[in-house]
Design a protein around this motif. Sequence first.
Motif, short mmCIF file in Angstrom:
data_model
loop_
_atom_site.label_atom_id
_atom_site.label_comp_id
_atom_site.label_asym_id
_atom_site.label_seq_id
_atom_site.Cartn_x
_atom_site.Cartn_y
_atom_site.Cartn_z
N THR A 211 13.08 11.01 22.36
CA THR A 211 13.46 11.45 21.01
C THR A 211 14.68 10.69 20.52
OG1 THR A 211 12.60 13.67 21.48
CG2 THR A 211 14.10 13.45 19.63
N THR A 212 15.70 10.57 21.37
CA THR A 212 16.94 9.90 20.97
C THR A 212 16.72 8.41 20.74
OG1 THR A 212 18.13 11.52 22.32
CG2 THR A 212 19.36 9.61 21.54
N LEU A 213 15.94 7.77 21.63
CA LEU A 213 15.70 6.34 21.48
C LEU A 213 14.90 6.04 20.22
CD1 LEU A 213 14.98 5.13 25.12
CD2 LEU A 213 17.04 4.82 23.78
N THR A 214 13.97 6.92 19.86
CA THR A 214 13.21 6.71 18.63
C THR A 214 14.12 6.84 17.41
OG1 THR A 214 11.23 7.61 19.71
CG2 THR A 214 11.19 7.43 17.32
N ILE A 215 15.03 7.82 17.43
CA ILE A 215 16.00 7.95 16.34
C ILE A 215 16.89 6.72 16.27
CG2 ILE A 215 18.00 9.26 15.53
CD1 ILE A 215 16.70 11.75 16.72
N TYR A 216 17.35 6.26 17.44
CA TYR A 216 18.23 5.09 17.47
C TYR A 216 17.51 3.84 17.00
CZ TYR A 216 22.38 2.65 19.11
OH TYR A 216 23.54 1.92 19.17
N LEU A 217 16.20 3.75 17.32
CA LEU A 217 15.41 2.62 16.85
C LEU A 217 15.31 2.63 15.33
CD1 LEU A 217 13.60 0.22 17.79
CD2 LEU A 217 11.67 1.81 17.70
N GLU A 218 15.12 3.81 14.76
CA GLU A 218 15.06 3.92 13.29
C GLU A 218 16.40 3.57 12.66
OE1 GLU A 218 15.55 5.67 9.43
OE2 GLU A 218 16.42 6.57 11.23
N GLU A 219 17.49 3.85 13.39
CA GLU A 219 18.81 3.51 12.87
C GLU A 219 19.06 2.01 12.94
OE1 GLU A 219 21.62 5.79 11.83
OE2 GLU A 219 19.69 6.64 11.30
N ALA A 220 18.55 1.35 13.97
CA ALA A 220 18.87 -0.05 14.21
C ALA A 220 18.02 -1.01 13.39
CB ALA A 220 18.72 -0.39 15.69
N MET A 221 16.84 -0.57 12.92
CA MET A 221 15.92 -1.47 12.23
C MET A 221 15.64 -0.95 10.83
SD MET A 221 13.22 -2.31 15.31
CE MET A 221 12.58 -3.77 14.49
N PRO A 222 15.48 -1.83 9.85
CA PRO A 222 15.12 -1.39 8.49
C PRO A 222 13.68 -0.91 8.46
CG PRO A 222 15.13 -3.78 8.61
CD PRO A 222 15.67 -3.29 9.92
N PHE A 223 13.33 -0.28 7.35
CA PHE A 223 12.00 0.31 7.24
C PHE A 223 10.90 -0.74 7.36
CE2 PHE A 223 8.32 1.87 4.84
CZ PHE A 223 8.15 3.10 5.42
N ALA A 224 11.16 -1.95 6.88
CA ALA A 224 10.12 -2.99 6.90
C ALA A 224 9.71 -3.36 8.31
CB ALA A 224 10.63 -4.23 6.17
N HIS A 225 10.63 -3.26 9.28
CA HIS A 225 10.34 -3.65 10.65
C HIS A 225 10.32 -2.47 11.61
CE1 HIS A 225 12.00 -7.89 9.57
NE2 HIS A 225 10.69 -7.81 9.34
N PHE A 226 10.54 -1.25 11.09
CA PHE A 226 10.63 -0.10 11.98
C PHE A 226 9.33 0.14 12.74
CE2 PHE A 226 9.94 4.59 12.33
CZ PHE A 226 10.77 4.79 13.41
N PHE A 227 8.20 0.06 12.05
CA PHE A 227 6.93 0.33 12.72
C PHE A 227 6.57 -0.79 13.69
CE2 PHE A 227 6.79 2.87 8.86
CZ PHE A 227 6.45 4.11 9.38
N MET A 228 7.05 -2.02 13.41
CA MET A 228 6.90 -3.08 14.40
C MET A 228 7.73 -2.76 15.64
SD MET A 228 6.96 -6.53 12.08
CE MET A 228 5.80 -6.76 10.73
#
Length: 330
Positions: A211-228
């Motif tokens: 859960t935390t790593l997914t949140i942190y991933l969303e914080e570190a990457m913009p929406f355009a590359h988040f799903f990548m």
Amino acid sequence: MIGLLLTVALTVMITTHNFRFIKPLPFVSIDYLGCVLWSLVMIEFIWFFNYGEYYNWLNAPEMQAAAIMFILTLCLCIGRMLNIRHAYIAPEAWKYKRLWQLLVLFAFVEFMGSTPKVLQTAFTGGVLHFGTFTTNVLNFVEWTAALAGCLFCLVWIKVFKLKYTQLLTVGVASLAAYPVLMYLLIMPGLNIEALYLPVFMRSFGNAIFFTTLTIYLEEAMPFAHFFMGLTMAGIIRNGPIATLCSGLYSFALRHQIADNIGRGLPYDMTGIMSISIRQLYGYTCFVAIGVLIVFLLWDVQPVRSTLKKMPTWNFVGRMMKKKEKKVANS
């Protein structure tokens, strides 16, 4: 699993409206061939480490062919990614500074999660002689712990508004507690109730970590590359690293049992297997405690002080319309 997935699909059909804020867009920009190639890379990697112990690794021609096919497919994936306009995983998505740290942490969680697949299964089946029906009780413990971990994250972030990066330390501590408890508990004739606490701690830590790593991933990457980024994390989470660690644990367990037999220890086969499993849990304890010490000494700073907001679908729709007009005008 099929029943649960059908339940999710039925829930979506019943509780949501079929509403579109923009007209349907054709999937013309999706790199389907890239999707197939990356899927083949995952399948080949999983196959190699899943059947490595069965075929005695690179001594078999099947394993040699699988290794060559994996290298060739990976080269094709990288070459296609670098030479087409809309790659399945864009090259820019690999260039974020914190991405590789997150992928390493995802790999660590998969490493810690592979111990029950080999060591715990060997202990409950080969030493304690528990049947499948008996060990299924542990699945309910894992399910309860996963719910508890998700609720813990919700309370930590939304209610108390504490630093979400510190949740990683809590997750590592919970994950490290599992091999330590198992190392202390391993003995013939152990009751299954004694396994409830270590299994709960492992599943609780997994829920917090993912859960935390997914949140942190969303914080570190913009929406355009988040799903990548989710796709990259999925490449690690959904099979390859877990299969790699399981294959290595299976090889290490076989090697440890043969070594203990060769040393002439005064135990029967059950005792030797129990000692070998405890030794491997001990090595895992060193890794887990070492990572925990790193997290305690190195406080990972968040990307920003507050969580950024995910863009609304209306905003995404307007951005897609603008891009569509630019493409039409050009």
